[in-house]
Design a protein around this motif. Structure first.
Motif, PDB file in Angstrom:
ATOM      1  N   GLU A 159       0.867  -1.183   0.000  1.00  0.00           N
ATOM      2  CA  GLU A 159       0.000   0.000   0.000  1.00  0.00           C
ATOM      3  C   GLU A 159       0.898   1.226   0.000  1.00  0.00           C
ATOM      4  O   GLU A 159       2.008   1.187   0.528  1.00  0.00           O
ATOM      5  N   ALA A 213      -4.285   2.312   4.213  1.00  0.00           N
ATOM      6  CA  ALA A 213      -3.988   0.972   4.730  1.00  0.00           C
ATOM      7  C   ALA A 213      -4.665   0.746   6.081  1.00  0.00           C
ATOM      8  O   ALA A 213      -5.176  -0.341   6.359  1.00  0.00           O
ATOM      9  N   LYS A 223      -8.270  -0.152   5.493  1.00  0.00           N
ATOM     10  CA  LYS A 223      -8.578  -1.421   4.824  1.00  0.00           C
ATOM     11  C   LYS A 223      -8.052  -2.670   5.525  1.00  0.00           C
ATOM     12  O   LYS A 223      -8.707  -3.704   5.532  1.00  0.00           O
ATOM     13  N   TRP A 224      -6.847  -2.587   6.088  1.00  0.00           N
ATOM     14  CA  TRP A 224      -6.137  -3.819   6.420  1.00  0.00           C
ATOM     15  C   TRP A 224      -6.426  -4.460   7.769  1.00  0.00           C
ATOM     16  O   TRP A 224      -6.349  -5.690   7.868  1.00  0.00           O
ATOM     17  N   ARG A 283      -6.697  -8.421   7.914  1.00  0.00           N
ATOM     18  CA  ARG A 283      -5.697  -9.222   8.633  1.00  0.00           C
ATOM     19  C   ARG A 283      -6.336 -10.089   9.698  1.00  0.00           C
ATOM     20  O   ARG A 283      -5.801 -11.136  10.048  1.00  0.00           O
ATOM     21  N   LEU A 335       2.118  -6.954   5.012  1.00  0.00           N
ATOM     22  CA  LEU A 335       1.804  -5.683   4.371  1.00  0.00           C
ATOM     23  C   LEU A 335       3.061  -4.811   4.287  1.00  0.00           C
ATOM     24  O   LEU A 335       3.752  -4.602   5.283  1.00  0.00           O
TER      25      LEU A 335
END
Ligand SMILES: *Cc1c(COP(=O)(O)O)cnc(C)c1O
Length: 220
Positions: free
Chosen positions: A56, A62, A65-66, A70, A78
């Motif tokens: 990203e 990030a 979204k992550w 995760r 990442l």
């Protein structure tokens, strides 16, 4: 629209082919799938198809979204591939497993502080402004020795070098130059090569290729 698994298999085959030509082991090259601008719904199918490493370019995006991804897929890694502001160092160290955009002394100290605080060492690539472009991120080639010395003195784990060659001209000489700089400084990692040129980069020593468009389609 082709499925994520089909697209991933095609890229995988091209990576494997470049490795064979260069007489390199496939395991020497990590595919970082660049998911910037793409939503979680576009990322999940790629993870399901077996992709583990993602990139990203913005901390805020990030962060949005992550964490949820995760939780669903704890095995993913990442990488931050975009410019990092020093005041986001804490967030970056908490969120990312590697940082490809270390490019100035102030960021060395910010990241060192953040890593000490978090008790977590995140491998860093020093980004080099390989084409000496005015508007481009990355440290000047002439400043690389001093920046590497500072990073090492601050006990940052330096994994290697990263570059984005100038747009629209043959990238091979720039990849070759990054490879040489990495060798001169005894560094293993070479983060170079994107959708349009990752095979060339692999033939010239890339250890991490950062591929977005060829896996996710065009960005908005
Ligand atoms: C967006 C981006 C990529 C991926 O580029 P594609 O051409 O979409 O593969 C790679 N590296 C960096 C630093 C990027 O910002």
């Amino acid at each position: 629209m082709e499925s994520a698994a089909t697209l991933l298999a095609a890229i995988e085959e091209r990576i494997a082919h470049a490795c064979r030509l260069a007489e390199r082991e496939r395991a020497e090259v990590t595919l970082v799938a660049v998911s910037k601008t793409h939503p979680a719904e576009a990322i999940a199918p790629l993870i399901a198809a077996g992709q583990r490493m993602f990139g990203e370019n913005r901390v805020q995006e990030a962060q949005a979204k992550w964490p949820a991804l995760r939780e669903r897929y704890p095995q993913v890694e990442l990488h931050l591939i975009g410019q990092l502001q020093s005041n986001k160092a804490d967030e970056a160290v908490a969120l990312f497993d590697a940082i490809h955009s270390l490019d100035r002394p102030s960021l060395v100290s910010a990241l060192a502080r953040a890593m000490d605080k978090a008790g977590r060492r995140v491998p860093c690539f020093v980004q080099v402004n390989i084409g000496a472009e005015e508007q481009k991120g990355g440290c000047a080639i002439s400043e690389l020795p001093a920046l590497l010395a500072e990073a090492r003195a601050a006990r940052l784990p330096v994994a290697g070098l990263m570059c984005v060659p100038p747009l629209g001209i043959e990238p091979a000489p720039f990849f070759a130059l990054l490879d040489k700089l990495a060798r001169d400084h005894g560094l293993e990692g070479r983060s170079m090569g994107m959708s349009g040129d990752f095979e060339t980069a692999i033939m010239l020593g890339a250890t991490h290729v950062r591929v977005g468009t060829a896996l996710f389609g065009e960005r908005e």
